[in-house]
Design a protein around this motif. Structure first.
Motif, PDB file in Angstrom:
ATOM      1  N   ALA A  26       0.918  -1.240  -0.063  1.00  0.00           N
ATOM      2  CA  ALA A  26      -0.336  -0.349   0.063  1.00  0.00           C
ATOM      3  C   ALA A  26       0.873   1.260  -0.470  1.00  0.00           C
ATOM      4  N   VAL A  27       1.914   0.860   0.567  1.00  0.00           N
ATOM      5  CA  VAL A  27       2.554   1.956   0.752  1.00  0.00           C
ATOM      6  C   VAL A  27       3.381   2.490  -0.545  1.00  0.00           C
ATOM      7  N   LEU A  28       4.174   1.762  -1.026  1.00  0.00           N
ATOM      8  CA  LEU A  28       4.862   1.225  -2.307  1.00  0.00           C
ATOM      9  C   LEU A  28       3.745   2.492  -3.379  1.00  0.00           C
ATOM     10  N   ARG A  29       2.278   2.057  -3.028  1.00  0.00           N
ATOM     11  CA  ARG A  29       1.956   2.493  -4.470  1.00  0.00           C
ATOM     12  C   ARG A  29       1.210   3.568  -4.175  1.00  0.00           C
ATOM     13  N   LEU A  30       0.908   4.384  -3.154  1.00  0.00           N
ATOM     14  CA  LEU A  30       0.235   5.184  -2.917  1.00  0.00           C
ATOM     15  C   LEU A  30       2.081   6.638  -3.054  1.00  0.00           C
ATOM     16  N   ALA A  31       3.339   6.354  -2.748  1.00  0.00           N
ATOM     17  CA  ALA A  31       4.157   6.371  -2.778  1.00  0.00           C
ATOM     18  C   ALA A  31       4.914   6.599  -3.924  1.00  0.00           C
ATOM     19  N   GLY A  32       5.019   5.383  -4.799  1.00  0.00           N
ATOM     20  CA  GLY A  32       5.824   4.738  -5.091  1.00  0.00           C
ATOM     21  C   GLY A  32       4.908   6.232  -6.597  1.00  0.00           C
ATOM     22  N   PRO A  33       4.310   6.528  -6.802  1.00  0.00           N
ATOM     23  CA  PRO A  33       4.262   7.689  -8.290  1.00  0.00           C
ATOM     24  C   PRO A  33       5.389   8.878  -7.539  1.00  0.00           C
ATOM     25  N   HIS A  34       5.418   9.179  -6.621  1.00  0.00           N
ATOM     26  CA  HIS A  34       5.988  10.860  -6.556  1.00  0.00           C
ATOM     27  C   HIS A  34       7.522  10.156  -6.088  1.00  0.00           C
ATOM     28  N   PHE A  35       7.871   9.790  -6.090  1.00  0.00           N
ATOM     29  CA  PHE A  35       8.894   8.551  -6.357  1.00  0.00           C
ATOM     30  C   PHE A  35       9.603   8.626  -7.837  1.00  0.00           C
ATOM     31  N   TYR A  36       8.868   8.577  -8.280  1.00  0.00           N
ATOM     32  CA  TYR A  36       9.361   7.635  -9.965  1.00  0.00           C
ATOM     33  C   TYR A  36       9.297   9.414 -10.675  1.00  0.00           C
ATOM     34  N   ASN A  37       8.136  10.181 -10.772  1.00  0.00           N
ATOM     35  CA  ASN A  37       7.972  11.698 -10.943  1.00  0.00           C
ATOM     36  C   ASN A  37       8.808  12.352 -10.509  1.00  0.00           C
ATOM     37  N   ALA A  38       9.643  11.985  -9.499  1.00  0.00           N
ATOM     38  CA  ALA A  38      10.869  12.758  -8.922  1.00  0.00           C
ATOM     39  C   ALA A  38      12.069  12.597  -9.985  1.00  0.00           C
ATOM     40  N   GLY A  39      11.801  10.831 -10.304  1.00  0.00           N
ATOM     41  CA  GLY A  39      13.191  10.471 -11.010  1.00  0.00           C
ATOM     42  C   GLY A  39      13.194  11.174 -12.410  1.00  0.00           C
ATOM     43  N   LEU A  40      11.927  10.787 -13.283  1.00  0.00           N
ATOM     44  CA  LEU A  40      11.964  11.340 -14.323  1.00  0.00           C
ATOM     45  C   LEU A  40      11.760  13.058 -14.009  1.00  0.00           C
ATOM     46  N   ARG A  41      11.796  14.095 -13.056  1.00  0.00           N
ATOM     47  CA  ARG A  41      12.188  15.358 -13.363  1.00  0.00           C
ATOM     48  C   ARG A  41      13.910  15.505 -13.090  1.00  0.00           C
ATOM     49  N   ASP A  42      14.413  14.329 -12.250  1.00  0.00           N
ATOM     50  CA  ASP A  42      15.951  14.635 -12.225  1.00  0.00           C
ATOM     51  C   ASP A  42      16.283  14.188 -13.806  1.00  0.00           C
ATOM     52  N   ALA A  43      15.856  13.307 -14.303  1.00  0.00           N
ATOM     53  CA  ALA A  43      16.784  12.721 -15.179  1.00  0.00           C
ATOM     54  C   ALA A  43      16.637  14.016 -16.475  1.00  0.00           C
ATOM     55  N   GLN A  44      15.492  14.257 -16.305  1.00  0.00           N
ATOM     56  CA  GLN A  44      14.774  15.877 -17.481  1.00  0.00           C
ATOM     57  C   GLN A  44      15.698  16.822 -17.317  1.00  0.00           C
ATOM     58  N   ALA A  45      16.144  17.370 -15.999  1.00  0.00           N
ATOM     59  CA  ALA A  45      16.962  17.634 -15.477  1.00  0.00           C
ATOM     60  C   ALA A  45      18.498  17.713 -16.431  1.00  0.00           C
ATOM     61  N   LEU A  46      18.791  16.336 -15.480  1.00  0.00           N
ATOM     62  CA  LEU A  46      20.478  16.186 -16.537  1.00  0.00           C
ATOM     63  C   LEU A  46      20.210  15.910 -17.910  1.00  0.00           C
ATOM     64  N   LEU A  47      19.600  15.618 -18.394  1.00  0.00           N
ATOM     65  CA  LEU A  47      19.379  15.733 -19.997  1.00  0.00           C
ATOM     66  C   LEU A  47      19.626  16.738 -20.626  1.00  0.00           C
ATOM     67  N   MET A  48      18.684  18.267 -19.980  1.00  0.00           N
ATOM     68  CA  MET A  48      19.021  19.766 -20.524  1.00  0.00           C
ATOM     69  C   MET A  48      19.983  19.917 -20.421  1.00  0.00           C
ATOM     70  N   ARG A  49      20.285  19.700 -18.399  1.00  0.00           N
ATOM     71  CA  ARG A  49      21.770  20.412 -18.469  1.00  0.00           C
ATOM     72  C   ARG A  49      23.203  19.821 -20.152  1.00  0.00           C
ATOM     73  N   HIS A  50      22.839  18.410 -20.644  1.00  0.00           N
ATOM     74  CA  HIS A  50      23.783  18.020 -21.154  1.00  0.00           C
ATOM     75  C   HIS A  50      23.417  18.999 -23.042  1.00  0.00           C
TER      76      HIS A  50
END
Length: 67
Positions: A26-50
């Protein structure tokens, strides 16, 4: 299981393995999307720097007309 031990130590709550697995799911189902989306934003920021670095490199190679 660490979750069972944590609940026991912190909250004096004894639960079984299946309850702990259900709680974790239940915790993973509720919190998982938050951390997944944060990871996507981090990857996007890294790609934009490159991309910015590549654009800077191209700008340095660009030839300007002589005055």
């Amino acid at each position: 299981m660490e979750l069972k031990a944590y609940l026991s130590e912190e909250f004096d709550l004894e639960i079984g393995r299946f309850e702990a697995e259900g709680l974790l799911a239940a915790v993973l189902r509720l919190a998982g999307p938050h951390f997944y989306n944060a990871g996507l934003r981090d990857a996007q920021a890294l790609l934009m720097r490159h991309v910015d670095d590549v654009n800077d490199g191209i700008d340095q190679l660009e030839r300007r007309p002589e005055a």
